[in-house]
Write a protein that holds these residues in place. Sequence first.
Motif, PDB file in Angstrom:
ATOM      1  N   SER A   1       0.651  -1.224  -0.160  1.00  0.00           N
ATOM      2  CA  SER A   1      -0.168  -0.081  -0.113  1.00  0.00           C
ATOM      3  C   SER A   1       0.844   1.182   0.182  1.00  0.00           C
ATOM      4  O   SER A   1       0.678   2.054  -0.752  1.00  0.00           O
ATOM      5  N   VAL A   2       1.842   1.157   0.771  1.00  0.00           N
ATOM      6  CA  VAL A   2       2.733   2.585   0.686  1.00  0.00           C
ATOM      7  C   VAL A   2       3.430   2.476  -0.395  1.00  0.00           C
ATOM      8  O   VAL A   2       3.552   3.724  -1.076  1.00  0.00           O
ATOM      9  N   ARG A   3       3.910   1.581  -1.111  1.00  0.00           N
ATOM     10  CA  ARG A   3       4.573   1.522  -2.416  1.00  0.00           C
ATOM     11  C   ARG A   3       3.651   1.833  -3.468  1.00  0.00           C
ATOM     12  O   ARG A   3       4.296   2.775  -4.284  1.00  0.00           O
ATOM     13  N   ALA A   4       2.538   1.641  -3.437  1.00  0.00           N
ATOM     14  CA  ALA A   4       1.667   1.986  -4.363  1.00  0.00           C
ATOM     15  C   ALA A   4       1.411   3.563  -4.608  1.00  0.00           C
ATOM     16  O   ALA A   4       0.632   4.266  -5.198  1.00  0.00           O
ATOM     17  N   SER A   5       1.471   4.053  -2.986  1.00  0.00           N
ATOM     18  CA  SER A   5       0.986   5.578  -3.162  1.00  0.00           C
ATOM     19  C   SER A   5       2.078   6.470  -3.684  1.00  0.00           C
ATOM     20  O   SER A   5       1.961   7.775  -3.738  1.00  0.00           O
ATOM     21  N   ASP A   6       2.935   5.981  -4.075  1.00  0.00           N
ATOM     22  CA  ASP A   6       4.303   6.711  -4.805  1.00  0.00           C
ATOM     23  C   ASP A   6       4.818   7.781  -3.945  1.00  0.00           C
ATOM     24  O   ASP A   6       5.224   8.818  -4.370  1.00  0.00           O
ATOM     25  N   LEU A   7       5.062   7.465  -2.609  1.00  0.00           N
ATOM     26  CA  LEU A   7       5.506   8.466  -1.791  1.00  0.00           C
ATOM     27  C   LEU A   7       7.157   8.123  -1.843  1.00  0.00           C
ATOM     28  O   LEU A   7       7.540   7.002  -1.983  1.00  0.00           O
ATOM     29  N   ALA A   8       7.884   9.000  -1.277  1.00  0.00           N
ATOM     30  CA  ALA A   8       9.171   8.749  -1.626  1.00  0.00           C
ATOM     31  C   ALA A   8      10.127   8.294  -0.397  1.00  0.00           C
ATOM     32  O   ALA A   8      10.605   8.839   0.564  1.00  0.00           O
ATOM     33  N   VAL A   9       9.805   6.974  -0.024  1.00  0.00           N
ATOM     34  CA  VAL A   9      10.211   6.397   1.225  1.00  0.00           C
ATOM     35  C   VAL A   9      11.419   5.506   0.853  1.00  0.00           C
ATOM     36  O   VAL A   9      11.155   4.637  -0.002  1.00  0.00           O
ATOM     37  N   LYS A  10      12.591   5.846   1.471  1.00  0.00           N
ATOM     38  CA  LYS A  10      13.525   5.210   1.115  1.00  0.00           C
ATOM     39  C   LYS A  10      13.900   3.930   2.210  1.00  0.00           C
ATOM     40  O   LYS A  10      13.819   4.293   3.400  1.00  0.00           O
ATOM     41  N   GLY A  11      14.136   2.787   1.912  1.00  0.00           N
ATOM     42  CA  GLY A  11      14.614   1.641   2.817  1.00  0.00           C
ATOM     43  C   GLY A  11      13.328   1.538   3.651  1.00  0.00           C
ATOM     44  O   GLY A  11      13.602   1.093   4.712  1.00  0.00           O
ATOM     45  N   LEU A  12      12.245   1.323   2.986  1.00  0.00           N
ATOM     46  CA  LEU A  12      10.963   0.920   3.851  1.00  0.00           C
ATOM     47  C   LEU A  12      10.969  -0.463   4.500  1.00  0.00           C
ATOM     48  O   LEU A  12      11.241  -1.383   3.708  1.00  0.00           O
ATOM     49  N   THR A  13      10.802  -0.676   5.627  1.00  0.00           N
ATOM     50  CA  THR A  13      10.797  -1.825   6.376  1.00  0.00           C
ATOM     51  C   THR A  13       9.580  -1.824   7.259  1.00  0.00           C
ATOM     52  O   THR A  13       9.511  -1.048   8.104  1.00  0.00           O
ATOM     53  N   VAL A  14       8.644  -2.867   7.251  1.00  0.00           N
ATOM     54  CA  VAL A  14       7.726  -3.281   8.152  1.00  0.00           C
ATOM     55  C   VAL A  14       7.988  -4.323   9.007  1.00  0.00           C
ATOM     56  O   VAL A  14       8.108  -5.540   8.448  1.00  0.00           O
ATOM     57  N   TYR A  15       7.736  -4.376  10.062  1.00  0.00           N
ATOM     58  CA  TYR A  15       7.724  -5.350  11.124  1.00  0.00           C
ATOM     59  C   TYR A  15       6.422  -5.329  11.865  1.00  0.00           C
ATOM     60  O   TYR A  15       5.572  -4.495  12.089  1.00  0.00           O
ATOM     61  N   VAL A  16       5.792  -6.467  11.960  1.00  0.00           N
ATOM     62  CA  VAL A  16       4.470  -6.586  12.550  1.00  0.00           C
ATOM     63  C   VAL A  16       4.528  -7.805  13.335  1.00  0.00           C
ATOM     64  O   VAL A  16       4.854  -8.820  13.258  1.00  0.00           O
ATOM     65  N   HIS A  17       4.111  -7.543  14.719  1.00  0.00           N
ATOM     66  CA  HIS A  17       3.859  -8.615  15.650  1.00  0.00           C
ATOM     67  C   HIS A  17       2.405  -8.550  16.328  1.00  0.00           C
ATOM     68  O   HIS A  17       2.165  -7.521  17.081  1.00  0.00           O
ATOM     69  N   ASP A  18       1.561  -9.550  16.314  1.00  0.00           N
ATOM     70  CA  ASP A  18       0.127  -9.354  16.783  1.00  0.00           C
ATOM     71  C   ASP A  18      -0.363  -8.252  16.632  1.00  0.00           C
ATOM     72  O   ASP A  18      -1.107  -7.601  17.342  1.00  0.00           O
ATOM     73  N   GLY A  19      -0.222  -7.643  15.144  1.00  0.00           N
ATOM     74  CA  GLY A  19      -0.997  -6.446  14.953  1.00  0.00           C
ATOM     75  C   GLY A  19      -0.307  -5.048  15.342  1.00  0.00           C
ATOM     76  O   GLY A  19      -0.769  -4.001  14.879  1.00  0.00           O
ATOM     77  N   ALA A  20       0.749  -5.020  15.891  1.00  0.00           N
ATOM     78  CA  ALA A  20       1.497  -4.086  16.072  1.00  0.00           C
ATOM     79  C   ALA A  20       2.406  -3.711  15.135  1.00  0.00           C
ATOM     80  O   ALA A  20       3.246  -4.588  14.898  1.00  0.00           O
ATOM     81  N   VAL A  21       2.455  -2.571  14.550  1.00  0.00           N
ATOM     82  CA  VAL A  21       3.212  -2.359  13.158  1.00  0.00           C
ATOM     83  C   VAL A  21       4.333  -1.362  13.622  1.00  0.00           C
ATOM     84  O   VAL A  21       4.143  -0.283  14.024  1.00  0.00           O
ATOM     85  N   SER A  22       5.780  -1.820  13.152  1.00  0.00           N
ATOM     86  CA  SER A  22       6.934  -0.856  13.314  1.00  0.00           C
ATOM     87  C   SER A  22       7.217  -0.713  11.937  1.00  0.00           C
ATOM     88  O   SER A  22       7.571  -1.421  11.354  1.00  0.00           O
ATOM     89  N   LEU A  23       7.329   0.618  11.844  1.00  0.00           N
ATOM     90  CA  LEU A  23       7.767   1.130  10.581  1.00  0.00           C
ATOM     91  C   LEU A  23       9.036   2.038  10.569  1.00  0.00           C
ATOM     92  O   LEU A  23       9.477   2.639  11.434  1.00  0.00           O
ATOM     93  N   TYR A  24      10.036   1.523   9.613  1.00  0.00           N
ATOM     94  CA  TYR A  24      11.466   1.979   9.628  1.00  0.00           C
ATOM     95  C   TYR A  24      11.507   2.508   8.245  1.00  0.00           C
ATOM     96  O   TYR A  24      10.999   2.002   7.259  1.00  0.00           O
ATOM     97  N   GLY A  25      12.537   3.686   7.950  1.00  0.00           N
ATOM     98  CA  GLY A  25      12.829   4.129   6.604  1.00  0.00           C
ATOM     99  C   GLY A  25      13.189   5.698   6.763  1.00  0.00           C
ATOM    100  O   GLY A  25      12.865   6.156   7.654  1.00  0.00           O
ATOM    101  N   THR A  26      13.164   6.254   5.663  1.00  0.00           N
ATOM    102  CA  THR A  26      13.435   7.811   5.719  1.00  0.00           C
ATOM    103  C   THR A  26      12.450   8.315   4.628  1.00  0.00           C
ATOM    104  O   THR A  26      12.498   7.810   3.699  1.00  0.00           O
ATOM    105  N   VAL A  27      11.919   9.271   5.080  1.00  0.00           N
ATOM    106  CA  VAL A  27      10.932  10.025   4.282  1.00  0.00           C
ATOM    107  C   VAL A  27      11.593  11.289   4.149  1.00  0.00           C
ATOM    108  O   VAL A  27      12.120  11.980   5.041  1.00  0.00           O
ATOM    109  N   PRO A  28      11.040  12.132   3.002  1.00  0.00           N
ATOM    110  CA  PRO A  28      11.533  13.481   2.750  1.00  0.00           C
ATOM    111  C   PRO A  28      11.209  14.501   3.795  1.00  0.00           C
ATOM    112  O   PRO A  28      12.005  15.431   4.096  1.00  0.00           O
TER     113      PRO A  28
END
Length: 100
Positions: free
Chosen positions: A43-70
């Motif tokens: 979903s984030v990739r399809a949005s054409d946002l300039a997120v570099k190194g997007l990494t998504v971790y999910v544990h029991d519905g808790a989402v941790s987002l890593y990466g660089t945004v402008p």
Amino acid sequence: MSVSAQVLGYGLPHAIRALVERHQVARAKTTSDLSLARRLRDSVRASDLAVKGLTVYVHDGAVSLYGTVPGTTDRERVLSIVTTIPGVRRIVDHLRLADA
């Protein structure tokens, strides 16, 4: 419960049956978390946002987002996309700003 679990659990001592059931629950959660992480990433990739190194971790519905945004606007857009995905219980924002 699946047929294999019913067959495997049939006639086993209670402790072993409980172990099998715990394993099945853990596996179902892991599969659900992986599916959620893929949906979020796509979903984030399809949005054409300039997120570099997007990494998504999910544990029991808790989402941790890593990466660089402008900037903060892009960060807010990413977070708003994540909140719309069913299954997200909590968001831990580790996104970094490129200009900071």
